[in-house]
Design a protein around this motif. Structure first.
Motif, PDB file in Angstrom:
ATOM      1  N   UNK A   9       0.843  -1.196   0.000  1.00  0.00           N
ATOM      2  CA  UNK A   9       0.000   0.000   0.000  1.00  0.00           C
ATOM      3  C   UNK A   9       0.884   1.255   0.000  1.00  0.00           C
ATOM      4  N   UNK A  10       1.978   1.234   0.748  1.00  0.00           N
ATOM      5  CA  UNK A  10       2.912   2.356   0.729  1.00  0.00           C
ATOM      6  C   UNK A  10       3.483   2.586  -0.663  1.00  0.00           C
ATOM      7  N   UNK A  11       3.833   1.511  -1.367  1.00  0.00           N
ATOM      8  CA  UNK A  11       4.325   1.622  -2.741  1.00  0.00           C
ATOM      9  C   UNK A  11       3.264   2.148  -3.683  1.00  0.00           C
ATOM     10  N   UNK A  12       2.034   1.685  -3.510  1.00  0.00           N
ATOM     11  CA  UNK A  12       0.923   2.177  -4.314  1.00  0.00           C
ATOM     12  C   UNK A  12       0.760   3.683  -4.097  1.00  0.00           C
ATOM     13  N   UNK A  13       0.859   4.130  -2.854  1.00  0.00           N
ATOM     14  CA  UNK A  13       0.703   5.557  -2.561  1.00  0.00           C
ATOM     15  C   UNK A  13       1.841   6.377  -3.162  1.00  0.00           C
ATOM     16  N   UNK A  14       3.047   5.865  -3.152  1.00  0.00           N
ATOM     17  CA  UNK A  14       4.162   6.574  -3.777  1.00  0.00           C
ATOM     18  C   UNK A  14       3.888   6.743  -5.277  1.00  0.00           C
ATOM     19  N   UNK A  15       3.418   5.674  -5.935  1.00  0.00           N
ATOM     20  CA  UNK A  15       3.080   5.756  -7.356  1.00  0.00           C
ATOM     21  C   UNK A  15       1.917   6.717  -7.588  1.00  0.00           C
ATOM     22  N   UNK A  16       0.939   6.735  -6.686  1.00  0.00           N
ATOM     23  CA  UNK A  16      -0.202   7.654  -6.765  1.00  0.00           C
ATOM     24  C   UNK A  16       0.285   9.105  -6.710  1.00  0.00           C
TER      25      UNK A  16
END
Length: 126
Positions: A9-16
């Motif tokens: 989820x942290x990686x998804x947020x960075x990409x977001x």
């Protein structure tokens, strides 16, 4: 949830955040679920869009990165409500506005995806 889920989820947020900063719809399509519900809850600017309409808007905007706008974002909370459901509260500044996003995530196979983006904004206070 597991540390691996938090990391994903942290990686998804960075990409977001990066996708928004670059106005990169290709990158954002990797974090959004195809059935995305995009909702602006700012009084006087209520808006309800699907993924394709929202991506068209992203493609039509000048990327904040091109204007050398600094990235200013923060994850306020990540909450899991089971093995397939999570919520992220985040804030970010871009395009002269302070945004507060409430994101609902679902696990889509092995990956997490944002299925609902509900947000409000106010003019940035400098």
């Amino acid at each position: 949830m597991t540390p691996a889920d938090h990391k994903k989820v942290g990686g998804l947020m960075e990409a977001y955040f990066e996708g928004l900063h670059q106005a990169d719809s290709t990158m954002l399509r990797q974090v959004f679920h195809p059935q995305l519900a995009y909702v602006c809850a700012t009084e006087g600017d209520e808006l309800y869009l699907d993924l394709e309409t929202y991506m068209g808007r992203v493609d039509g905007r000048e990327p904040p990165a091109r204007r050398s706008d600094p990235r200013q974002e923060e994850i306020l909370e990540i909450a899991f409500a089971g093995s397939r459901l999570a919520r992220v509260s985040a804030r970010m500044t871009m395009m002269g506005r302070e945004f507060h996003d409430l994101l609902t995530l679902v696990r889509d196979g092995a990956e997490w995806r944002i299925v609902a983006k509900v947000f409000s904004y106010a003019p940035r206070k400098d």
